[in-house]
Design an enzyme around this catalytic site. Sequence first.
Site, PDB file in Angstrom:
ATOM      1  N   LYS A  60     -44.109  15.596 -37.055  1.00  0.00           N
ATOM      2  CA  LYS A  60     -44.308  14.587 -38.102  1.00  0.00           C
ATOM      3  C   LYS A  60     -44.334  15.248 -39.476  1.00  0.00           C
ATOM      4  O   LYS A  60     -43.718  14.768 -40.428  1.00  0.00           O
ATOM      5  CB  LYS A  60     -45.609  13.808 -37.844  1.00  0.00           C
ATOM      6  CG  LYS A  60     -45.525  12.898 -36.616  1.00  0.00           C
ATOM      7  CD  LYS A  60     -46.883  12.328 -36.206  1.00  0.00           C
ATOM      8  CE  LYS A  60     -46.752  11.553 -34.889  1.00  0.00           C
ATOM      9  NZ  LYS A  60     -48.018  10.980 -34.408  1.00  0.00           N
ATOM     10  N   GLN A 104     -54.316  11.745 -35.187  1.00  0.00           N
ATOM     11  CA  GLN A 104     -53.600  11.928 -33.927  1.00  0.00           C
ATOM     12  C   GLN A 104     -54.525  11.653 -32.741  1.00  0.00           C
ATOM     13  O   GLN A 104     -55.643  12.160 -32.685  1.00  0.00           O
ATOM     14  CB  GLN A 104     -53.018  13.353 -33.863  1.00  0.00           C
ATOM     15  CG  GLN A 104     -52.068  13.581 -32.699  1.00  0.00           C
ATOM     16  CD  GLN A 104     -50.791  12.730 -32.756  1.00  0.00           C
ATOM     17  OE1 GLN A 104     -50.332  12.352 -33.842  1.00  0.00           O
ATOM     18  NE2 GLN A 104     -50.226  12.432 -31.618  1.00  0.00           N
ATOM     19  N   ASP A 127     -49.999   4.110 -38.871  1.00  0.00           N
ATOM     20  CA  ASP A 127     -49.846   4.110 -37.413  1.00  0.00           C
ATOM     21  C   ASP A 127     -49.848   2.684 -36.859  1.00  0.00           C
ATOM     22  O   ASP A 127     -49.425   2.451 -35.728  1.00  0.00           O
ATOM     23  CB  ASP A 127     -51.022   4.869 -36.768  1.00  0.00           C
ATOM     24  CG  ASP A 127     -50.606   6.217 -36.198  1.00  0.00           C
ATOM     25  OD1 ASP A 127     -49.424   6.372 -35.853  1.00  0.00           O
ATOM     26  OD2 ASP A 127     -51.481   7.098 -36.085  1.00  0.00           O
TER      27      ASP A 127
HETATM   28  N1  GUN Z   1     -50.799   9.737 -29.762  1.00  0.00           N
HETATM   29  C1  GUN Z   1     -49.731   9.324 -29.051  1.00  0.00           C
HETATM   30  N2  GUN Z   1     -48.914   8.561 -29.815  1.00  0.00           N
HETATM   31  C2  GUN Z   1     -49.499   8.484 -31.022  1.00  0.00           C
HETATM   32  C3  GUN Z   1     -49.120   7.830 -32.235  1.00  0.00           C
HETATM   33  O1  GUN Z   1     -48.110   7.146 -32.348  1.00  0.00           O
HETATM   34  N3  GUN Z   1     -50.001   8.003 -33.273  1.00  0.00           N
HETATM   35  C4  GUN Z   1     -51.138   8.722 -33.156  1.00  0.00           C
HETATM   36  N4  GUN Z   1     -51.925   8.802 -34.229  1.00  0.00           N
HETATM   37  N5  GUN Z   1     -51.496   9.329 -32.049  1.00  0.00           N
HETATM   38  C5  GUN Z   1     -50.680   9.211 -30.994  1.00  0.00           C
END
Ligand code: GUN
Length: 301
Positions: A60, A104, A127
């Site tokens: 990311k 995350q 998110d």
């Molecule tokens: N863990 C697995 N997928 C995601 C996501 O799309 N965003 C976040 N913040 N954590 C995750």
Amino acid sequence: MAGFYLCEMQILDGKAAAQSIKDALKLDVAQLASNGKEVPHLVAILVGNNGASETYVAAKVKACEEVGFKSTLIRFESTISAFRLLETIRELNTDPDVDGILVQLPLPAHISSEEIINAIDPSKDVDGFHPVTVGRLVLGQPTFIPATPYGIQLMLAHYKIETSGRHAVVIGRSNIVGRPMSILLSAAGPQGNATVTICHSQTKNLKEICLSADIIIAALGRPGFVTADMVKEGAVVIDVGITRVDDPGRKRGYRISGDVNFDDVATKAGFLTPVPGGVGPMTIAALLKNTFHACALKHYD
Ligand code: GUN
């Protein structure tokens, strides 16, 4: 990816589709900068050392750099208290330099992810996990769409795959993928208007339901679960799975496996996403789009 495919199957190349989205974003960011505006700034919070989370967050941050966004990675030990984490989120909420906040998941067991997500300002919830954001999504109001379902929508749009009037089967009911995906597919509008069935661990006759699907979204987290005998000839199959499976033959000791048995399903599907290189890159492109929008909303305030 060896195999003999009976029907003409098209691979949905998420890497290529994501690249075209990133190229467009790069131009938009350059435009902002040339107008003297601040570029989007994403802050990612990573707690602990979960290997998969490390990989996703690194991807990311790298994608932010690629398109010209500012990004900050805040790392905490897995022993951090919920109080300290909440304090950080409150600071980021009021920092005018920050457009998007991403924590995350998963978080260590002693921290409630619900409490943490609820603390994020919905205007920075790129998110799309905050209850206000989810409520807007359900009501069909403009909002941040969670990155994976949004990425799948962008993929369907990129490859001009019709969803209207078709039967879409979503396997998995997670808050991050399955449930929002089912809502988006059934909503009025582009990449919507589908007749949706959402399946889960208690579903009976899963195979029969899948066999009637024009579109299957496999998001249950079980490697190779979807096999050719569950797929109608010519169906669109979207694989959301990204499970690490032990593989002593590989240098890193594991391989990434999707929820779809690719070689098997390729003999039946009309369109199929690979893993890796399918939904994964689209998820990141979608997160970037959300972050850009969060920043753009600030400029129009
Ligand atoms: N863990 C697995 N997928 C995601 C996501 O799309 N965003 C976040 N913040 N954590 C995750």
